[in-house]
Write a protein that holds these residues in place. Structure first.
Motif, PDB file in Angstrom:
ATOM      1  N   VAL A 282     -11.218  17.889  -9.325  1.00  0.00           N
ATOM      2  CA  VAL A 282     -10.473  17.852  -8.064  1.00  0.00           C
ATOM      3  C   VAL A 282     -11.038  16.817  -7.100  1.00  0.00           C
ATOM      4  N   ILE A 283     -12.362  16.790  -6.944  1.00  0.00           N
ATOM      5  CA  ILE A 283     -12.945  15.849  -5.987  1.00  0.00           C
ATOM      6  C   ILE A 283     -13.137  14.483  -6.630  1.00  0.00           C
ATOM      7  N   GLY A 284     -13.751  14.438  -7.808  1.00  0.00           N
ATOM      8  CA  GLY A 284     -14.043  13.159  -8.451  1.00  0.00           C
ATOM      9  C   GLY A 284     -12.816  12.450  -8.987  1.00  0.00           C
ATOM     10  N   LEU A 285     -12.046  13.143  -9.833  1.00  0.00           N
ATOM     11  CA  LEU A 285     -10.867  12.520 -10.436  1.00  0.00           C
ATOM     12  C   LEU A 285      -9.627  12.626  -9.559  1.00  0.00           C
TER      13      LEU A 285
ATOM     14  N   HIS B  20       0.845  -1.198   0.000  1.00  0.00           N
ATOM     15  CA  HIS B  20       0.000   0.000   0.000  1.00  0.00           C
ATOM     16  C   HIS B  20       0.875   1.240   0.000  1.00  0.00           C
ATOM     17  N   ARG B  21       0.440   2.259  -0.730  1.00  0.00           N
ATOM     18  CA  ARG B  21       1.062   3.580  -0.677  1.00  0.00           C
ATOM     19  C   ARG B  21      -0.048   4.571  -0.396  1.00  0.00           C
ATOM     20  N   ARG B  22       0.246   5.565   0.374  1.00  0.00           N
ATOM     21  CA  ARG B  22      -0.743   6.585   0.681  1.00  0.00           C
ATOM     22  C   ARG B  22      -0.393   7.861  -0.062  1.00  0.00           C
ATOM     23  N   ALA B  23      -1.382   8.432  -0.710  1.00  0.00           N
ATOM     24  CA  ALA B  23      -1.215   9.721  -1.374  1.00  0.00           C
ATOM     25  C   ALA B  23      -1.782  10.809  -0.480  1.00  0.00           C
ATOM     26  N   VAL B  24      -1.346  12.006  -0.703  1.00  0.00           N
ATOM     27  CA  VAL B  24      -1.831  13.128   0.086  1.00  0.00           C
ATOM     28  C   VAL B  24      -3.299  13.366  -0.248  1.00  0.00           C
ATOM     29  N   ASP B  25      -4.104  13.511   0.775  1.00  0.00           N
ATOM     30  CA  ASP B  25      -5.526  13.759   0.615  1.00  0.00           C
ATOM     31  C   ASP B  25      -5.762  15.260   0.730  1.00  0.00           C
ATOM     32  N   THR B  26      -6.132  15.892  -0.379  1.00  0.00           N
ATOM     33  CA  THR B  26      -6.347  17.336  -0.396  1.00  0.00           C
ATOM     34  C   THR B  26      -7.404  17.750   0.617  1.00  0.00           C
ATOM     35  N   LEU B  27      -8.532  17.034   0.636  1.00  0.00           N
ATOM     36  CA  LEU B  27      -9.607  17.407   1.566  1.00  0.00           C
ATOM     37  C   LEU B  27      -9.183  17.208   3.006  1.00  0.00           C
ATOM     38  N   GLY B  28      -8.432  16.147   3.279  1.00  0.00           N
ATOM     39  CA  GLY B  28      -7.939  15.896   4.631  1.00  0.00           C
ATOM     40  C   GLY B  28      -6.992  16.990   5.101  1.00  0.00           C
TER      41      GLY B  28
ATOM     42  N   ARG C 296      -3.839  22.584  -7.691  1.00  0.00           N
ATOM     43  CA  ARG C 296      -2.889  23.304  -8.532  1.00  0.00           C
ATOM     44  C   ARG C 296      -2.918  22.776  -9.961  1.00  0.00           C
ATOM     45  N   GLU C 297      -2.932  21.457 -10.115  1.00  0.00           N
ATOM     46  CA  GLU C 297      -2.961  20.868 -11.454  1.00  0.00           C
ATOM     47  C   GLU C 297      -4.241  21.242 -12.190  1.00  0.00           C
ATOM     48  N   TRP C 298      -5.380  21.188 -11.500  1.00  0.00           N
ATOM     49  CA  TRP C 298      -6.634  21.572 -12.126  1.00  0.00           C
ATOM     50  C   TRP C 298      -6.593  23.050 -12.533  1.00  0.00           C
TER      51      TRP C 298
ATOM     52  N   SER D 284     -16.778  22.079 -12.689  1.00  0.00           N
ATOM     53  CA  SER D 284     -15.479  21.627 -13.185  1.00  0.00           C
ATOM     54  C   SER D 284     -14.555  21.260 -12.035  1.00  0.00           C
ATOM     55  N   CYS D 285     -14.570  22.071 -10.983  1.00  0.00           N
ATOM     56  CA  CYS D 285     -13.738  21.810  -9.806  1.00  0.00           C
ATOM     57  C   CYS D 285     -14.151  20.502  -9.131  1.00  0.00           C
ATOM     58  N   ALA D 286     -15.452  20.299  -8.971  1.00  0.00           N
ATOM     59  CA  ALA D 286     -15.933  19.066  -8.339  1.00  0.00           C
ATOM     60  C   ALA D 286     -15.534  17.847  -9.167  1.00  0.00           C
TER      61      ALA D 286
END
Length: 182
Positions: A132-135, A45-53, A140-142, A127-129
């Motif tokens: 950023v949230i869905g995909l 397992h690898r953990r990615a940074v959770d933007t919402l968290g 920053r990338e969005w 577009s943001c949802a």
């Protein structure tokens, strides 16, 4: 001969982890070895940074906004909108592989209703949802790649758009009590 062996082991290591593209965005923890709960086979397992968290921890968003984002993300995955194709390994004659279940269709309806509440898919919040949230694209990338209406958006404004999007989603999903008009 030693050069070929070294190149082979380097390629093998690269194929086991995240792609170079994903690694350039950082935010991965060291791999954690564990056993799959269903099969018992070893997994990594690898953990990615959770933007919402991170935004919740920083106090940028409320718990209700975080929950709304998590619910939207779960619906997005259930609706199979993430672009990842799945293939059934055992196929029955006469059936197609691309049929969607009632669960998938219900999730798609809920995503559609949420996007309508945000002003539609082509709106800044929609577009943001979606991205950023869905995909799970970084803010920053969005902002730099997708933005709104095909134009890049400055990252501070993009983060504000995400906060506003999460606020509307929290209201739409009923996570915040609605105020009555006097």
């Amino acid at each position: 001969m030693a050069g070929k062996r070294k190149a082979k082991s380097t390629k093998q290591k690269e194929s086991m982890g995240p792609s170079k593209w994903r690694l350039q965005h950082g935010g991965f923890s060291d791999p954690i070895r564990d056993a799959d709960p269903e099969t018992g086979s070893p997994v990594q397992h690898r953990r990615a940074v959770d933007t919402l968290g991170m935004m919740l921890a920083n106090g940028t968003i409320t718990q209700q906004m975080h929950d709304a984002g998590g619910y939207f993300r779960a619906l997005f995955r259930s609706a199979a909108l993430d672009g990842m194709s799945k293939s059934v390994l055992v196929r029955l004659p006469g059936q197609t592989a691309d049929t969607l279940s009632d669960h998938h269709m219900d999730a798609r309806r809920k995503i559609g209703a949420a996007l309508d509440a945000l002003g539609g898919h082509d709106s800044a919040a929609g577009s943001c949802a979606w991205h950023v949230i869905g995909l799970e694209m970084s803010v920053r990338e969005w902002a730099m790649r997708q933005g709104w209406g095909g134009r890049p958006v400055a990252p501070p404004q993009a983060q504000g758009m995400l906060v506003a999007t999460l606020s509307v989603l929290a209201g739409h999903f009923g996570l915040v009590p609605r105020k009555r008009a006097a």
